[in-house]
Design a protein around this motif. Structure first.
Motif, short mmCIF file in Angstrom:
data_model
loop_
_atom_site.label_atom_id
_atom_site.label_comp_id
_atom_site.label_asym_id
_atom_site.label_seq_id
_atom_site.Cartn_x
_atom_site.Cartn_y
_atom_site.Cartn_z
N HIS A 4 0.82 -1.20 0.00
CA HIS A 4 0.00 0.00 0.00
C HIS A 4 0.86 1.26 0.00
CE1 HIS A 4 -4.43 -0.91 1.19
NE2 HIS A 4 -4.01 -1.67 0.22
N LEU A 7 2.37 1.74 -3.40
CA LEU A 7 1.35 2.22 -4.35
C LEU A 7 1.04 3.69 -4.09
CD1 LEU A 7 -1.20 -0.72 -4.56
CD2 LEU A 7 0.07 0.27 -6.45
N SER A 8 0.89 4.01 -2.81
CA SER A 8 0.58 5.41 -2.45
C SER A 8 1.68 6.34 -2.95
CB SER A 8 0.44 5.57 -0.94
OG SER A 8 -0.48 4.66 -0.43
N PHE A 11 1.53 6.80 -6.69
CA PHE A 11 0.48 7.71 -7.16
C PHE A 11 0.78 9.15 -6.79
CE2 PHE A 11 -2.45 5.30 -9.39
CZ PHE A 11 -2.55 4.04 -8.83
N LEU B 23 -2.22 -4.27 -10.90
CA LEU B 23 -2.92 -3.68 -9.76
C LEU B 23 -2.89 -2.15 -9.86
CD1 LEU B 23 -4.32 -4.07 -7.03
CD2 LEU B 23 -2.06 -4.15 -5.97
N GLN B 24 -1.74 -1.67 -10.28
CA GLN B 24 -1.58 -0.22 -10.41
C GLN B 24 -2.57 0.35 -11.41
OE1 GLN B 24 2.64 0.51 -9.76
NE2 GLN B 24 2.47 1.87 -11.52
N ILE B 27 -6.07 0.37 -9.94
CA ILE B 27 -6.27 1.46 -8.98
C ILE B 27 -6.40 2.78 -9.72
CG2 ILE B 27 -5.21 2.76 -7.10
CD1 ILE B 27 -3.81 0.13 -6.32
N ASN B 28 -5.56 2.97 -10.71
CA ASN B 28 -5.60 4.21 -11.48
C ASN B 28 -6.96 4.41 -12.13
OD1 ASN B 28 -4.24 6.52 -12.41
ND2 ASN B 28 -3.95 5.57 -14.42
N MET B 31 -9.50 5.28 -9.50
CA MET B 31 -9.31 6.66 -9.03
C MET B 31 -9.91 7.66 -10.02
SD MET B 31 -5.62 7.33 -7.42
CE MET B 31 -5.47 7.53 -5.70
N ILE B 102 -4.42 9.07 -0.15
CA ILE B 102 -4.35 7.99 -1.13
C ILE B 102 -4.55 6.64 -0.44
CG2 ILE B 102 -2.83 6.80 -2.77
CD1 ILE B 102 -1.51 9.57 -3.28
N ARG B 103 -3.92 6.50 0.72
CA ARG B 103 -4.07 5.22 1.44
C ARG B 103 -5.51 5.02 1.87
NH1 ARG B 103 1.12 5.50 5.28
NH2 ARG B 103 2.64 5.53 3.61
N LEU B 106 -7.32 3.73 -1.05
CA LEU B 106 -6.99 2.33 -1.30
C LEU B 106 -7.75 1.42 -0.34
CD1 LEU B 106 -3.12 2.54 -1.89
CD2 LEU B 106 -4.91 2.32 -3.60
N LEU B 111 -8.64 -2.50 -1.66
CA LEU B 111 -7.54 -3.01 -2.49
C LEU B 111 -6.34 -3.36 -1.62
CD1 LEU B 111 -7.87 -0.38 -5.32
CD2 LEU B 111 -8.27 -2.83 -5.57
#
Lengths: 167, 111
Positions: A4, A7-8, A11, B23-24, B27-28, B31, B102-103, B106, B111
């Motif tokens: 996580h 990923l954070s 982004f 996965l990225q 998520i994108n 979002m 962001i977390r 998620l 996710l």
């Protein structure tokens, strides 16, 4: 680093890169279109005004030794030259603003100059001897009589940069 | 007849199209679809303006343009010039705020 967190961070950097590209393209556009010419002129003005301020500050510190009155970039004199004539409420004499040699000041002669910090002068006078009566100047609305005690403030624009001093 | 040279088989184009998104990428997409990416972008932009970061970057760009000449600079050049300093000069508080947001996204997207 957890998945996580990775990923954070990814982004976040993605967002930051987008903003960096936006800033770069905006600056590029402004430069190409010549929209930054005003900015350069403003920078030059800021630099010159900072220099002038430094010069005035330096001049006012050395005002006593170099010259009595220093003219600034706006044409104002420092300390302010007070040319108006007032009638002293203590002795009734007509005097030029900026000077009062009133004998009722406990036998002392005091020379007064108009100051920006009228409040400080007011406090000083109210704390002073009860018998003393200082002549002070009115504001720019045109009072021609000097009032005892607390000064009502700066007398007009020409007094806005002077200073109250009791010698 | 010569023996043909051993070479790997030509990749099948159809296989690429059926490749699973990472996965990225997932998520994108989420979002963007939820509007969260736009909100985060606006938030980050606002914070960077408030703290003077944007002004700093603009000053760097102007200095570079002045040095090289207006007609000799591309957007890519400017991006390369300001990216290292831009990434390094982000205030920690802003970075933390955005990372937390962001977390949270998620987590909410499970996710």
């Amino acid at each position: 680093m957890s998945a996580h967190s990775q990923l954070s961070s990814h982004f976040f950097e993605d967002l930051l890169d987008s903003i960096i590209v936006d800033v770069a393209s905006e600056c590029h556009r402004v430069a190409r279109l010549g929209l930054d010419r005003n900015f350069e002129e403003e920078e030059e003005e800021l630099r010159l005004s900072a220099q002038a301020r430094a010069r005035v500050a330096d001049s006012s510190n050395n005002g006593e030794t170099n010259s009595k009155y220093v003219v600034d970039i706006f044409g104002q004199t420092h300390p302010a030259v007070a040319n108006e004539i007032f009638e002293c409420m203590n002795c009734g004499r007509s005097i030029v603003a900026g000077r009062c040699f009133c004998s009722s000041l406990q036998g002392r002669k005091a020379r007064l100059k108009v100051t920006r910090s009228a409040t400080a002068a007011q406090n000083r006078y109210t704390r002073g001897s009860p018998g003393s009566s200082y002549s002070s100047y009115s504001n720019s609305t045109g009072m021609n009589r000097l009032s005892n005690g607390a000064s009502s403030g700066v007398a007009g624009e020409e007094y806005s940069n002077g200073s109250f001093e009791e010698l | 007849m010569r023996n043909s040279v051993n070479r790997p088989p030509t990749p099948d184009a159809v296989e690429d199209q059926e490749k699973e998104p990472t996965l990225q990428e997932i998520i994108n997409i989420k979002m963007i679809e939820s509007g969260e990416k736009e909100k985060l972008m606006e938030l980050l932009r606002e914070r960077l303006v408030e703290c003077g970061w944007k002004d700093e970057m603009k000053a760097l760009c102007r200095a570079y343009i002045k040095k090289k000449g207006t007609n000799n600079v591309t957007v890519d050049d400017l991006v390369h010039v300001i990216t290292p300093k831009g990434r390094a000069s982000i205030p920690d508080s802003i970075k933390t705020e955005l990372l937390l947001r962001i977390r949270a996204f998620l987590a909410s997207a499970a996710l």
